[in-house]
Scaffold this motif. Sequence first.
Motif, PDB file in Angstrom:
ATOM      1  N   LEU A   1     -24.549-102.619 116.798  1.00  0.00           N
ATOM      2  CA  LEU A   1     -23.449-103.476 117.249  1.00  0.00           C
ATOM      3  C   LEU A   1     -24.005-104.708 117.956  1.00  0.00           C
ATOM      4  O   LEU A   1     -23.455-105.172 118.947  1.00  0.00           O
ATOM      5  N   ASP A   2     -25.097-105.236 117.400  1.00  0.00           N
ATOM      6  CA  ASP A   2     -25.770-106.350 118.077  1.00  0.00           C
ATOM      7  C   ASP A   2     -25.734-107.666 117.318  1.00  0.00           C
ATOM      8  O   ASP A   2     -26.253-108.662 117.795  1.00  0.00           O
ATOM      9  N   ALA A   3     -25.137-107.701 116.106  1.00  0.00           N
ATOM     10  CA  ALA A   3     -25.236-108.934 115.318  1.00  0.00           C
ATOM     11  C   ALA A   3     -23.898-109.374 114.713  1.00  0.00           C
ATOM     12  O   ALA A   3     -23.879-110.235 113.825  1.00  0.00           O
ATOM     13  N   ASN A   4     -22.801-108.810 115.182  1.00  0.00           N
ATOM     14  CA  ASN A   4     -21.459-109.218 114.737  1.00  0.00           C
ATOM     15  C   ASN A   4     -21.268-109.110 113.223  1.00  0.00           C
ATOM     16  O   ASN A   4     -20.530-109.899 112.620  1.00  0.00           O
ATOM     17  N   GLU A   5     -21.929-108.126 112.628  1.00  0.00           N
ATOM     18  CA  GLU A   5     -21.781-107.907 111.188  1.00  0.00           C
ATOM     19  C   GLU A   5     -20.543-107.070 110.893  1.00  0.00           C
ATOM     20  O   GLU A   5     -20.003-106.390 111.769  1.00  0.00           O
TER      21      GLU A   5
ATOM     22  N   SER B   1     -10.971-111.731 123.603  1.00  0.00           N
ATOM     23  CA  SER B   1     -11.758-112.094 122.424  1.00  0.00           C
ATOM     24  C   SER B   1     -10.875-112.318 121.210  1.00  0.00           C
ATOM     25  O   SER B   1      -9.947-111.556 120.947  1.00  0.00           O
ATOM     26  N   ALA B   2     -11.182-113.369 120.439  1.00  0.00           N
ATOM     27  CA  ALA B   2     -10.502-113.628 119.168  1.00  0.00           C
ATOM     28  C   ALA B   2     -11.489-113.459 118.026  1.00  0.00           C
ATOM     29  O   ALA B   2     -11.360-114.078 116.969  1.00  0.00           O
ATOM     30  N   THR B   3     -12.506-112.612 118.243  1.00  0.00           N
ATOM     31  CA  THR B   3     -13.590-112.459 117.266  1.00  0.00           C
ATOM     32  C   THR B   3     -13.735-110.990 116.865  1.00  0.00           C
ATOM     33  O   THR B   3     -12.823-110.205 117.074  1.00  0.00           O
ATOM     34  N   ASN B   4     -14.885-110.628 116.316  1.00  0.00           N
ATOM     35  CA  ASN B   4     -15.164-109.217 116.022  1.00  0.00           C
ATOM     36  C   ASN B   4     -16.154-108.634 117.029  1.00  0.00           C
ATOM     37  O   ASN B   4     -16.910-107.724 116.718  1.00  0.00           O
ATOM     38  N   PHE B   5     -16.158-109.205 118.236  1.00  0.00           N
ATOM     39  CA  PHE B   5     -17.012-108.661 119.299  1.00  0.00           C
ATOM     40  C   PHE B   5     -16.325-108.845 120.640  1.00  0.00           C
ATOM     41  O   PHE B   5     -15.359-109.598 120.750  1.00  0.00           O
ATOM     42  N   LEU B   6     -16.826-108.127 121.645  1.00  0.00           N
ATOM     43  CA  LEU B   6     -16.317-108.277 123.008  1.00  0.00           C
ATOM     44  C   LEU B   6     -17.470-108.690 123.910  1.00  0.00           C
ATOM     45  O   LEU B   6     -18.577-108.163 123.775  1.00  0.00           O
TER      46      LEU B   6
ATOM     47  N   THR C   1     -20.485-105.770 119.440  1.00  0.00           N
ATOM     48  CA  THR C   1     -19.741-105.977 118.199  1.00  0.00           C
ATOM     49  C   THR C   1     -18.758-104.822 118.006  1.00  0.00           C
ATOM     50  O   THR C   1     -19.097-103.668 118.286  1.00  0.00           O
ATOM     51  N   VAL C   2     -17.551-105.125 117.530  1.00  0.00           N
ATOM     52  CA  VAL C   2     -16.582-104.077 117.221  1.00  0.00           C
ATOM     53  C   VAL C   2     -17.053-103.367 115.947  1.00  0.00           C
ATOM     54  O   VAL C   2     -17.302-104.010 114.927  1.00  0.00           O
ATOM     55  N   GLY C   3     -17.182-102.049 116.035  1.00  0.00           N
ATOM     56  CA  GLY C   3     -17.665-101.281 114.890  1.00  0.00           C
ATOM     57  C   GLY C   3     -16.548-100.519 114.211  1.00  0.00           C
ATOM     58  O   GLY C   3     -15.365-100.883 114.310  1.00  0.00           O
ATOM     59  N   THR C   4     -16.906 -99.450 113.514  1.00  0.00           N
ATOM     60  CA  THR C   4     -15.899 -98.559 112.933  1.00  0.00           C
ATOM     61  C   THR C   4     -15.235 -97.793 114.078  1.00  0.00           C
ATOM     62  O   THR C   4     -15.793 -97.727 115.183  1.00  0.00           O
ATOM     63  N   PRO C   5     -14.058 -97.180 113.857  1.00  0.00           N
ATOM     64  CA  PRO C   5     -13.427 -96.398 114.934  1.00  0.00           C
ATOM     65  C   PRO C   5     -14.387 -95.352 115.521  1.00  0.00           C
ATOM     66  O   PRO C   5     -14.436 -95.184 116.746  1.00  0.00           O
ATOM     67  N   GLU C   6     -15.179 -94.711 114.680  1.00  0.00           N
ATOM     68  CA  GLU C   6     -16.118 -93.688 115.162  1.00  0.00           C
ATOM     69  C   GLU C   6     -17.206 -94.321 116.037  1.00  0.00           C
ATOM     70  O   GLU C   6     -17.569 -93.773 117.087  1.00  0.00           O
ATOM     71  N   GLU C   7     -17.715 -95.459 115.587  1.00  0.00           N
ATOM     72  CA  GLU C   7     -18.736 -96.146 116.385  1.00  0.00           C
ATOM     73  C   GLU C   7     -18.170 -96.590 117.728  1.00  0.00           C
ATOM     74  O   GLU C   7     -18.832 -96.480 118.762  1.00  0.00           O
TER      75      GLU C   7
END
Length: 354
Positions: free
Chosen positions: A24-28, A288-293, A330-336
């Motif tokens: 969860l370090d590269a906003n992928e 946040s308006a992105t895929n990370f916090l 980075t926001v991951g899957t629900p499990e992550e």
Amino acid sequence: MEVRPGLERLPSYTIDDGEWVIKLDANERPTPLPAPVQAAIMERLAGLSFNRYPDMAMRSLRQKIAAESGLTAENVLIGNGSSELLAALCYTFGGAGRGIVYPWPSFSMYGIYAKLADSVAVPVALGEDFGVDAAAVLAAAERDCTGLIILCNPNNPTGTVIPPAVIEKVVAAAPCPVVVDEAYYEFYGQSALPLLKQYANLIVVRTFSKAYGLAAARVGYLLASGEITSLVGRVLLPYHVNALSLAAAEAAYDLRQEFAPGIRQIIAERQRLADELSRLPGITVYPSATNFLLVKAVDAKRISAGLAACGIGIRDFSAAPGLAGCLRITVGTPEENDAVIEALAAITQGGAAQ
Ligand SMILES: *Cc1c(COP(=O)(O)O)cnc(C)c1O
């Protein structure tokens, strides 16, 4: 060895490329491509003429991207990642003694591209709550013989947005082109692009690396007036985007509706993660308006070390100027995300909580 003067002052971009169980370090995008997209890419690659140079004009993808926004292919450039286009903009509008102005903290590469182009990097400090002060940006642009202003919206690594009125204020009064880096546009939904009709100095840059999950392929695009795209086109090398990446990007773009459910899930998970993390002691979550916090923690070093010990990789900005105590997740899957919530709860309860 004699090298180009100034090269010794260029920093090298190094990231701690750890082998994380949960990355969860590269906003992928956290998951593989949607199956129909994966299949379409494989089919195109199977039919690719590997012995031929790529389509130099990249007209087909440029036309499709243009049509989506009511523009023509002349308004579109494709790049080897949006990074290449941002660097090309610095080469085009920067140069010896000329300034490149950008709010800061923001994407760490802006300063490096500015220096690569022999220009002067002019960061302008973000204000309270990471807000962009249009007057300060414009004042810096007037002062520093500025060739280009870069606005990152939403901003990496803060996740925050620049209100449309602030963007328009900068674009309208800027003495130079203004590029809005919309790498996270698909998670935000608002774009500066409608301003292009009114302001010929506006440039919008987007990427296939984040919401479209094509980080491996390195493809981005730029939208601007025909005058600007032809200027920027002069500093790009022939065949700068390889045919494999181009085919992958076009297949993904043709099927872009396939990405909508994944994007919706990331947005919902972003909210859930923010809600859960803000309940923990000593943790502040920024909007946040992105895929990370971006979160601020009283004991950031211990938290990133604790997450690393759990196999979870995040980006630690806690020692960066203007980001004291901050971590980007980075926001991951629900499990992550469950794993992050659980690990952080355990770490913050294990002491140093205020
Ligand atoms: C990820 C990112 C980019 C780079 O994207 P590429 O297209 O992969 O080069 C550019 N700008 C910002 C703000 C980013 O976060």
